[in-house]
Design an enzyme around this catalytic site. Structure first.
Site, PDB file in Angstrom:
ATOM      1  N   GLU A   1      12.823 -41.294  19.794  1.00 39.19           N
ATOM      2  CA  GLU A   1      13.257 -41.841  21.115  1.00 39.19           C
ATOM      3  C   GLU A   1      12.355 -41.684  21.848  1.00 39.19           C
ATOM      4  O   GLU A   1      12.093 -42.481  23.165  1.00 39.19           O
ATOM      5  CB  GLU A   1      14.515 -41.306  21.817  1.00 39.19           C
ATOM      6  CG  GLU A   1      15.814 -41.469  20.769  1.00 39.19           C
ATOM      7  CD  GLU A   1      16.886 -40.604  21.249  1.00 39.19           C
ATOM      8  OE1 GLU A   1      17.982 -41.300  21.957  1.00 39.19           O
ATOM      9  OE2 GLU A   1      16.858 -39.561  20.883  1.00 39.19           O
TER      10      GLU A   1
ATOM     11  N   GLY B   1      16.415 -48.300   9.028  1.00 40.73           N
ATOM     12  CA  GLY B   1      15.185 -48.738   9.025  1.00 40.73           C
ATOM     13  C   GLY B   1      14.097 -47.867   9.434  1.00 40.73           C
ATOM     14  O   GLY B   1      12.663 -48.349   9.294  1.00 40.73           O
TER      15      GLY B   1
ATOM     16  N   THR C   1      16.297 -36.172  11.368  1.00 41.38           N
ATOM     17  CA  THR C   1      15.333 -35.558  10.541  1.00 41.38           C
ATOM     18  C   THR C   1      15.521 -33.860  10.756  1.00 41.38           C
ATOM     19  O   THR C   1      15.346 -33.272   9.909  1.00 41.38           O
ATOM     20  CB  THR C   1      13.854 -35.901  10.889  1.00 41.38           C
ATOM     21  OG1 THR C   1      13.595 -37.163  10.799  1.00 41.38           O
ATOM     22  CG2 THR C   1      12.654 -35.145   9.955  1.00 41.38           C
TER      23      THR C   1
ATOM     24  N   SER D   1      21.126 -41.017  15.207  1.00 42.82           N
ATOM     25  CA  SER D   1      20.935 -41.197  16.871  1.00 42.82           C
ATOM     26  C   SER D   1      20.292 -39.789  17.155  1.00 42.82           C
ATOM     27  O   SER D   1      20.287 -38.763  16.765  1.00 42.82           O
ATOM     28  CB  SER D   1      22.239 -41.443  17.319  1.00 42.82           C
ATOM     29  OG  SER D   1      23.026 -40.456  17.389  1.00 42.82           O
ATOM     30  N   ALA D   2      20.109 -39.873  18.652  1.00 50.76           N
ATOM     31  CA  ALA D   2      19.776 -38.636  19.374  1.00 50.76           C
ATOM     32  C   ALA D   2      18.435 -37.906  18.874  1.00 50.76           C
ATOM     33  O   ALA D   2      18.241 -36.785  19.192  1.00 50.76           O
ATOM     34  CB  ALA D   2      20.813 -37.463  19.656  1.00 50.76           C
ATOM     35  N   SER D   3      17.650 -38.710  18.047  1.00 51.26           N
ATOM     36  CA  SER D   3      16.613 -38.141  17.577  1.00 51.26           C
ATOM     37  C   SER D   3      16.678 -36.761  16.624  1.00 51.26           C
ATOM     38  O   SER D   3      16.099 -35.931  16.628  1.00 51.26           O
ATOM     39  CB  SER D   3      15.411 -37.781  18.812  1.00 51.26           C
ATOM     40  OG  SER D   3      15.011 -39.107  19.193  1.00 51.26           O
TER      41      SER D   3
END
Lengths: 754, 325
Positions: free
Chosen positions: A707, A505, A549, A544-546
């Site tokens: 995050e 999302g 990207t 996860s964990a930014s």
């Protein structure tokens, strides 16, 4: 330029019109309905399980229990949880299967023609239990002679994981401190509250694979866990993610994946090939998946008269609940965050994971960082107050910069921009200008202005958060790019990207295509994607964990280069595959905590302005200035969306969300009693300030950022509330009853004032 | 598993007479907008075999002024229509604006709001949960889990409009096969979480009659979230003042602290004959909160809600103070 433009999200039309298919929409009309039966026992031993009556109920196809599971154990980082609590099992499991340690442990899966039939049959399952002592919370878990939640670990307490940091000598350092601040902080649970409750469809695909259409965050990890429990080769399991209705860490762990995969496998053996669908209610979702850890941090910080930190002593306890999930990793992050983004010459930090019979703690935006940041930033703000130093200034005197030695006694990864972010946040928010008087609340506010009771305040906090997996965990990300075009053309006409990274999302797939277009030189419109299917994509690692990207961008850059090479070799189509591996990280030394745990960080600072009604305790946040170094905004609109979304989520964490868990049971698993903010409650203004100071290893310089806006919000709100009232709040959520009670206590003559 | 409605028969009468006849069946229940009833049916708190929808009865919807200058609001009028109305007293429109959320206000009717069932943390849970914890008094069980030693149900009256309607001395018209009757709305409620309304099961609330408004009136609602929430405390106050700013009549009604709206009669008596000075307001606020016995059966603790009752009464009374010209 594709990178740096706010391309319209590729899923925007489908999601706006309702055409997008989420897992709950994927069940065909002829699908069987499955219902997961929870044990409803926070701590009990199963004495008898009889599903015969349930099996005889109308429409019932099968009732699956532990005896049907080849390997009755699972877990994202440790196999410490039975798939089903059961007496009968295959013996191939390390955990004791006959003990329910959590009210939402699974007891059975009922498959029937309809949901109503499955529900009716579930009520006919008979189970006898011998109650075991319920370890309700951290205090009970740590009490002498406490019952052990996992006696099989042969530990002498419910503490099962501890990290340490020993740097310099705190004992000698206290003498240099002009001020010492010592506080115990209590940190609450938080529910992910994603839009889409757990749902899945399972079937055997045309190549004979056990196939799950489900919402998760890491398709290949889901695949591995399903394969482990079903004792299948990994390539005999296929995981597909359709549209995902939010995740925030809450979909990292298994919900329906294994049990529905089991049903597909076993029913196919019996010649039953209808797909099997299941969907949790909101109550089941809230009861049945993990939460942000509740916990406690005791912090003692000293600074000299110039505000320079001389020592940090800190100890943290996180309530892991009944099973580890990702607690050991979350704890590591919480551990590193307790000294804040500061140069600390002397430190002693101990962080503990504690098993209880409450809902498991696990991944949630910030991954242990927000708990640590609440303690660290509150400590910093208290030191500033005690020393009479401006909260921005004291941070500028202590913050890490390029070349700083971090709390783990190694040099921070290059590209440290904490100072720039702090300064920019202070200037953008006019932090040093006088605060304007209280303005009336919104026109629909429940609390119209009552001038004498309204107080305004402003607070500041800063933080950092690692990008990517830490502590030596093998970090990688794969991408495949296929270029199509004429044999004699020097350039491709169009391209395809195959990538497993989950768009939960946040807009990841749009960013992927932007980066793929940029890397191949194609127009954004000419790049299409095949996403989140283990049968067509390599392992991307988790959303996860930014990290997504950063990691996917680097994998896409490599794949584009490989595809370009193939193109120049004359391949049509030209296929490029690349597996990106970032700079290595290290596990920490068990005694000193020394090591290089991370390869990149994102930096954040926030100013929060609020108005509090001191008679009712009602708080309205008037303005948030959220300042980020994102390295490079691949899609600026989506970056701002992430900032605003995280601030709103943190607003609920700080102000209203109070999960009530008593004796191992969630008491308010509903949105009418677990209160997330609505549109009338969120901050009146959120100003997103985006800096683009490149990370040396980031694709186009990008850092992770999703995050970070969460990290600083709660401590900034508490600092603003202190500015308004003169009172510190060391626990939250800042519900009106808590605010009024703490203010009344502070005003009472016997109170020490803090 | 998701929560689904149980099966029921839906009747859609086109006239009040037909509706009244259908309600003679004791198994039948009225549905207005359904925002209160349908969630309760999904949770199996009620499972009426027959549901009578009033939506087709056109004469029951809308707002008009009658010959006596009263504002007549049909029971099927949705709350949003009241919220934006320039005909109803501003305090009633303001209270309607504070109910729930825009989506609910566009669906929920005033009849449903005036007949809102009482609420409680125990009863308003899904069926499985209630089975596991044991059914409470309101749910057909033997005991109230909020106050197990007592013999009554403490579920809360949570309407925003009822306190205002009482403060304005409104009446309601009730229809049954035996004919119509008009009663003061205050007489419609009693402080019992189960039998919280005095009307009988075969009566339909047809309309709300609002007398010509010659009072200063206000409604103050405390809730957690501005976006949506039932009141934690709602205070409606209405008063008249003479030319010396002395109060000549007063009504103070406290919502959401009991199973019926509570009239703060001691506080009303205190302020009549006095000017609303800060001292009088504070004394009245303390008097008003004194008999309040909040329970731990909704959001926030009972102590907080009792405490806030006095804060909100004082705020409501301050709204009534006649400013110097």
């Amino acid at each position: 330029m594709s990178v740096g433009s706010s391309s319209i999200r590729i899923d925007a039309h489908a999601k706006t019109t309702g055409e997008a298919q989420y897992p709950g929409d994927r069940a065909p009309a002829h699908a069987l309905a499955a219902r997961v039966v929870f044990t409803d026992q926070p701590h009990a031993r199963l004495l008898r399980l009889d599903v015969a009556k349930a099996e005889q109920m109308p429409g019932v196809i099968a009732v699956f229990t532990g005896r049907d599971v080849p390997v009755n154990e699972y877990g994202l980082t440790e196999f410490d949880q039975p798939v089903f609590v059961s007496i009968e099992h295959t013996g191939r499991t390390k955990v004791e299967s006959d003990i329910s340690r959590w009210e939402a442990d699974h007891l059975a899966l009922v498959v029937a023609d309809t949901d109503e039939q499955a529900t009716a049959a579930a009520a006919m399952i008979e189970a006898d239990w011998a109650q075991l002592p319920i370890v309700a919370d951290i205090d009970q878990a740590l009490a002498p002679n406490a019952s052990l939640v996992h006696p099989e670990l042969k530990l002498d307490s419910n503490i099962y994981h501890t990290y340490k940091i020993r740097k310099g000598s705190i004992d000698a350092a206290w003498a240099d401190a002009a001020v010492i601040i010592e506080t115990t902080y209590e940190l609450p649970y938080q529910e992910h509250a994603y839009l889409q409750p757990e749902a899945a469809v399972s079937y055997i695909d045309e190549e004979g694979r056990v196939t799950l259409e489900v919402a998760g965050q890491w398709a290949h990890e889901d695949q591995e866990q399903i394969a482990h429990a079903l004792d299948l080769p990994v390539d005999q399991v296929r995981v597909i993610y359709p549209a995902i209705g939010g995740a925030f860490g809450g979909r990292e762990d298994m919900s329906l994946q294994i049990v529905l995969g089991l049903a597909a496998l076993r029913l196919a053996e019996r010649g039953e090939h209808r797909p099997i669908a299941s969907r949790w209610s909101r109550e089941e979702s809230i009861v049945g998946h993990h939460k942000r850890h509740r916990g406690r941090i005791h912090a003692k910080w000293g600074a000299d008269s110039n505000g320079k930190l001389v020592a940090v002593q800190s100890e943290a306890w996180l309530d892991a609940g009944a099973y580890n999930y990702t607690t050991n990793k979350v704890l590591g992050n919480c551990h590193l965050g307790q000294a804040g983004p500061y140069e600390v010459p002397n430190a002693q930090i101990d962080s503990h994971a504690v098993y209880t019979n409450s809902v498991p703690g696990g991944a949630f935006r910030g991954f242990g960082g927000p708990q640590a940041a609440f303690a660290a930033e509150s400590q910093m703000n208290k030191l500033a107050e005690a020393l009479g130093i401006d909260p921005v200034e004291i941070r500028l005197r202590n913050a890490v910069h390029d070349g700083s030695i971090g709390i783990t006694q190694t040099v921070m990864p290059a590209g440290v921009t904490m100072l720039q972010v702090i300064e920019r946040c202070a200037s953008e928010s006019q932090f040093h200008q006088p605060l304007t008087p209280a303005e009336p609340f919104s026109p629909f506010a429940s609390l119209p202005p009552v001038e004498g009771d309204l107080l305004r305040g402003r607070g500041f906090a800063c933080s950092f958060k690692n990008v990517g997996f830490s502590f030596g965990f093998p970090e990688r990300c794969e991408a495949t790019i296929v270029l199509h075009g004429k044999p004699d053309s020097p350039t491709a006409e169009r391209g395809e990207l195959f990538h497993a990274g989950a768009d939960v999302g946040q807009g990841a797939h749009t960013a992927f295509l932007q980066m793929a277009a940029e890397a191949t030189g194609l127009a954004f419109e000419n790049m299409t994607g095949g996403f989140s299917d283990t049968s067509s994509s390599g392992d991307s690692g988790s959303a996860s964990a930014s990290r997504l990207t950063f990691m996917s961008g680097n994998s896409i850059l490599g794949a584009a280069e490989a595809a370009d090479k193939a193109w120049r070799n004359g391949d049509r189509p030209a296929v490029g595959h690349f597996r990106y591996v970032p700079p290595p990280t290290e596990a920490l030394d068990p005694e000193t905590g020394a090591g290089a745990p991370n390869f990149s960080y994102g930096y954040v600072a926030q100013t929060v302005e609020l108005t509090v009604d001191r008679a009712t305790g009602h708080i309205v946040v008037d303005r948030v200035v959220s300042t980020h170094d994102v390295g490079r905004a691949i899609n600026p609109a989506n970056v701002i969306g992430q900032i605003e979304g995280a601030v709103v989520q943190a607003h609920g964490y700080a102000l209203s969300e109070r999960l009530q868990v008593e004796n191992g049971r969630v008491l308010n698993p509903r949105f009418s009693t677990y209160l997330i903010p609505g549109i009338g409650d969120v901050p009146t203004r959120i100003e997103s300030v985006v800096l683009e100071l490149a990370d040396p290893n980031g694709p186009w310089g990008a850092r992770g950022m999703a995050e970070m806006p969460f990290m600083t919000y709660a401590p900034a709100v508490v600092a603003a509330l202190h500015d308004a009232t003169g009172v510190w709040f060391d626990s939250f959520p800042l519900t009106p009853d808590r605010v009024t009670a703490v203010l009344a206590q502070a005003a009472a003559p016997s109170s020490s004032g803090r | 598993m998701t929560l689904r409605l149980p099966a029921f028969e839906l009747l859609t009468p086109q006239t009040l007479e037909a509706a009244v006849a259908m309600l003679a069946d004791p198994a039948a229940t009225i549905i207005g907008g359904g925002t209160d009833l349908l969630p309760k049916m999904k949770r199996r708190q009620v499972t009426p075999p027959t549901v009578v929808s009033l939506r087709g009865i056109t004469e029951m919807s809308g707002i008009h002024t009658d010959d006596e200058g009263r504002c007549v609001i049909g029971a099927s009028t949705v709350l949003e229509q009241i919220a934006i109305s320039t005909v109803v007293p501003p305090v009633l429109a303001a209270a309607a604006r504070q109910v729930a959320s825009p989506q609910i206000r566009n669906t929920a009717t005033i009849g449903g709001n005036l007949c809102l069932d009482t609420r409680c943390n125990y009863i308003d849970m899904p069926e499985l949960w209630r089975q596991a914890s044991g059914h409470c008094l309101k749910d057909g069980g033997e005991v109230c889990w909020i106050a197990p030693k007592g013999n009554r149900c403490w579920a809360i009256s949570s309407s925003d409009l009822v306190p205002v309607a009482i403060a304005l001395d409104c009446s309601v018209r009730l229809a049954s096969r035996d004919g119509d009757r008009v009663i003061p709305i205050e007489d419609l409620y009693q402080n019992d979480g189960i039998a919280h309304q005095t009307m009988s099961g075969d009566e339909i609330l047809v309309e709300l009659l609002v007398p010509r408004c010659d009072v200063r009136a206000t409604y103050r609602k405390l809730r957690r979230r501005d976006s949506i929430d039932f009141p934690l405390v709602g205070v409606a106050a209405a008063a008249r003042f003479d030319q010396t700013k002395t109060c000549t009549s007063a009504r103070i009604i406290i919502g959401a602290v009991a199973s019926a709206p509570l009239r703060a009669t001691d506080a009303e008596r205190l302020i009549v004959g006095r000017k609303l000075t800060e001292d009088v307001i504070e004394e009245a606020a303390q008097l008003a909160a004194r008999p309040v016995r909040t329970q731990d059966n909704t959001d926030m603790g009972s102590r907080y809600r009792k405490w806030m009752t006095s804060v909100y009464v004082s705020r409501a009374l301050r709204d009534l103070v006649v400013e110097d010209a």
